[in-house]
Motif scaffolding. Structure first.
Motif, mmCIF file in Angstrom:
data_model
loop_
_atom_site.group_PDB
_atom_site.id
_atom_site.type_symbol
_atom_site.label_atom_id
_atom_site.label_comp_id
_atom_site.label_asym_id
_atom_site.label_seq_id
_atom_site.Cartn_x
_atom_site.Cartn_y
_atom_site.Cartn_z
ATOM 1 N N LEU A 40 0.829 -1.208 0.000
ATOM 2 C CA LEU A 40 0.000 0.000 0.000
ATOM 3 C C LEU A 40 0.863 1.257 0.000
ATOM 4 O O LEU A 40 0.544 2.237 -0.677
ATOM 5 N N SER A 41 1.951 1.228 0.739
ATOM 6 C CA SER A 41 2.856 2.374 0.788
ATOM 7 C C SER A 41 3.475 2.636 -0.577
ATOM 8 O O SER A 41 3.569 3.780 -1.018
ATOM 9 N N ARG A 42 3.895 1.584 -1.255
ATOM 10 C CA ARG A 42 4.506 1.740 -2.579
ATOM 11 C C ARG A 42 3.508 2.243 -3.607
ATOM 12 O O ARG A 42 3.878 2.908 -4.578
ATOM 13 N N LEU A 43 2.237 1.933 -3.418
ATOM 14 C CA LEU A 43 1.191 2.418 -4.318
ATOM 15 C C LEU A 43 0.735 3.826 -3.958
ATOM 16 O O LEU A 43 -0.067 4.416 -4.668
ATOM 17 N N GLY A 44 1.212 4.336 -2.832
ATOM 18 C CA GLY A 44 0.803 5.656 -2.385
ATOM 19 C C GLY A 44 -0.551 5.657 -1.705
ATOM 20 O O GLY A 44 -1.243 6.664 -1.673
ATOM 21 N N ALA A 50 -6.531 7.524 1.549
ATOM 22 C CA ALA A 50 -6.493 6.418 0.582
ATOM 23 C C ALA A 50 -7.885 5.927 0.209
ATOM 24 O O ALA A 50 -8.153 5.663 -0.963
ATOM 25 N N SER A 51 -8.777 5.806 1.169
ATOM 26 C CA SER A 51 -10.118 5.296 0.837
ATOM 27 C C SER A 51 -10.844 6.262 -0.083
ATOM 28 O O SER A 51 -11.549 5.839 -1.009
ATOM 29 N N GLY A 52 -10.659 7.563 0.128
ATOM 30 C CA GLY A 52 -11.257 8.546 -0.779
ATOM 31 C C GLY A 52 -10.665 8.466 -2.167
ATOM 32 O O GLY A 52 -11.373 8.618 -3.167
ATOM 33 N N ASP A 53 -9.349 8.232 -2.222
ATOM 34 C CA ASP A 53 -8.687 8.090 -3.524
ATOM 35 C C ASP A 53 -9.217 6.872 -4.278
ATOM 36 O O ASP A 53 -9.457 6.939 -5.485
ATOM 37 N N ILE A 54 -9.392 5.784 -3.560
ATOM 38 C CA ILE A 54 -9.914 4.564 -4.192
ATOM 39 C C ILE A 54 -11.343 4.793 -4.690
ATOM 40 O O ILE A 54 -11.694 4.384 -5.802
#
Length: 102
Positions: A40-44, A50-54
């Protein structure tokens, strides 16, 4: 204690005790958690946003799929209209409609 320290301690315990089932399960769980966190860290995607980005990516992908389907539908409709127009022109030429108008 961080996850890497926990894994090192569990590996040491497994080596010392011969690796009982509880220790091995704990080791696998900690290693899995650490691997998932690294991925997850490598994917940013390791932050609180993160949940909003997804969710935003899912909406964007859904909109892209809808647009693609609409574009294909429009292209097929125009192709069918063109074929029918050519068919009507061919029928008109065959029947000599142009000669009847003069």
């Amino acid at each position: 204690m961080n996850r890497e320290d926990m894994i090192a301690r569990l590996v040491g315990q497994a080596a010392a005790e011969g690796g009982d089932l509880v220790t091995l399960r704990a080791l696998i769980e900690e290693a899995s958690e650490l691997g998932a966190a690294r991925a997850l860290s490598r994917l940013g995607l390791a932050d609180d946003k993160a949940s909003g980005d997804i969710d935003e990516l899912r909406e964007l992908l859904s909109a892209w799929r809808d647009a693609k389907a609409s574009a294909w539908k429009a292209a097929v409709e125009w192709l069918v209209r063109g074929v029918f127009a050519l068919l009507l022109v061919g029928i008109a030429v065959r029947l000599g409609v142009g000669d009847m108008v003069r």
